[in-house]
Design a protein around this motif. Structure first.
Motif, short mmCIF file in Angstrom:
data_model
loop_
_atom_site.label_atom_id
_atom_site.label_comp_id
_atom_site.label_asym_id
_atom_site.label_seq_id
_atom_site.Cartn_x
_atom_site.Cartn_y
_atom_site.Cartn_z
N UNK A 1 0.83 -1.20 0.00
CA UNK A 1 0.00 0.00 0.00
C UNK A 1 0.87 1.25 0.00
N UNK B 1 2.33 1.72 -3.53
CA UNK B 1 1.37 2.23 -4.52
C UNK B 1 1.04 3.69 -4.25
N UNK B 2 0.80 4.04 -2.99
CA UNK B 2 0.48 5.42 -2.68
C UNK B 2 1.68 6.33 -2.93
N UNK C 1 1.80 7.03 -6.59
CA UNK C 1 0.79 8.02 -6.96
C UNK C 1 1.24 9.42 -6.55
N UNK D 1 2.03 12.65 -8.95
CA UNK D 1 1.38 13.94 -8.76
C UNK D 1 2.41 15.05 -8.59
N UNK E 1 0.41 14.22 -16.83
CA UNK E 1 0.52 12.85 -16.31
C UNK E 1 0.26 11.83 -17.40
#
Lengths: 199, 103
Positions: free
Chosen positions: A100, A103-104, A107, A111, A121
């Protein structure tokens, strides 16, 4: 303003349902949380003007798949079994937390690199396969593309559905004789007697 | 932060939903709940495809979502068949016990 409110409510429903699926002890509660998530996704589809997909999502996902899952839960009677979250693999929770975080982190990195601008993006070419037109309805566009450019994939998915149905019928058939099971710590003493429930 | 909903917000929501689904598949042991978490991941991917379809002006993204929906339905059918076969024989069965169906 309307889009912000729509997105905000739908996002809360989607993420709330997702956490409900993962954290619910009772499988029936998890299935109902999944319904909430799927409805939220359908609202987001409509907000992005994918009307056919929103309708198909509600009919197929919410109306068929979740109902099928609830049928199986009720047929097997496992809604009464409280899902005790004991963990046989000791490191699994830690590894899931690591996944987790990874993946975060990806991301967040994306960003940050794009400064939150969506156009930076995305690296694809505009209208690479079939241009989205504003004069034709969404259903007509998808229908035209499905039956001209992607007709082979369409036919293959029809065959796939047939194969899946045949496979499910074969798997769910009761065998005429049940071979004895090897020793298992959780199994009851005898083979379960549920012919009167399902037969 | 300006409060205009850009496409980036949809992409981030899709990524968050995918993360929740992935962690759910790893953490839960009930096969039905694991199947539901896989459905969460598929929905996250569908949302991302539709967002890209709108950003790139390409209806092919929505056609792909159509196919993902069909394949997900077929996968749920087969997965539930396996789950029924497992739980009929082993009422307290978890995903670890599918090997009992061998043969």
């Amino acid at each position: 303003m309307v889009e912000l409110v729509t997105f905000g409510l739908a996002a809360i429903i989607v993420l709330g349902g997702a956490f409900g699926v993962v954290l619910s002890r009772n499988p029936v509660h998890a299935a109902l949380s999944l319904v909430a998530t799927l409805f939220g996704i359908a609202v987001l589809f409509i907000a992005q003007e994918a009307h056919l997909l929103a309708a198909v999502q509600v009919i197929v996902y919410t109306g068929a798949i979740v109902v099928l899952i609830l049928f199986v839960i009720m047929l097997l009677g496992i809604d009464r079994v409280d899902d005790v979250t004991a963990e046989p693999l000791r490191a699994q929770r830690g590894l899931a937390a690591l996944l987790a975080a990874g993946l975060l982190g990806c991301t967040g990195l994306l960003l940050w690199l794009a400064d939150g601008d969506a156009d930076r993006m995305v690296t694809g070419r505009q209208s690479a396969t079939a241009a989205l037109r504003s004069d034709e309805s969404n259903i007509a566009q998808i229908g035209r593309v499905l039956f001209t450019d992607y007709v082979v994939a369409f036919e293959i998915t029809a065959a796939l559905l047939t194969i899946a149905v045949v496979g499910a019928v074969v798997m769910a058939k009761r065998p005429s004789t049940l071979a004895p099971l090897p020793e298992h710590p959780d199994a009851p003493g005898a083979v379960p007697d549920d012919e009167e429930v399902a037969g | 932060m300006d409060f205009v909903v850009t496409d980036a917000w949809y992409l981030v929501l899709g990524a968050l939903l995918f993360t929740v689904g992935a962690v759910g598949v790893l953490v839960r042991r009930n096969p039905l709940v694991m199947l539901m978490c896989v459905e969460l991941m598929l929905n996250a991917v569908n949302l991302t495809f539709v967002t890209f379809s709108r950003m790139l002006g390409d209806v092919g993204g929505q056609a792909i979502v159509f196919f993902v929906l069909v394949v997900a339905a077929a996968e749920v059918v087969v997965g539930l068949g396996i789950t029924v076969a497992l739980l009929r024989r082993l009422p307290g069965g978890t995903a670890d016990d599918v090997s009992y169906l061998r043969g």
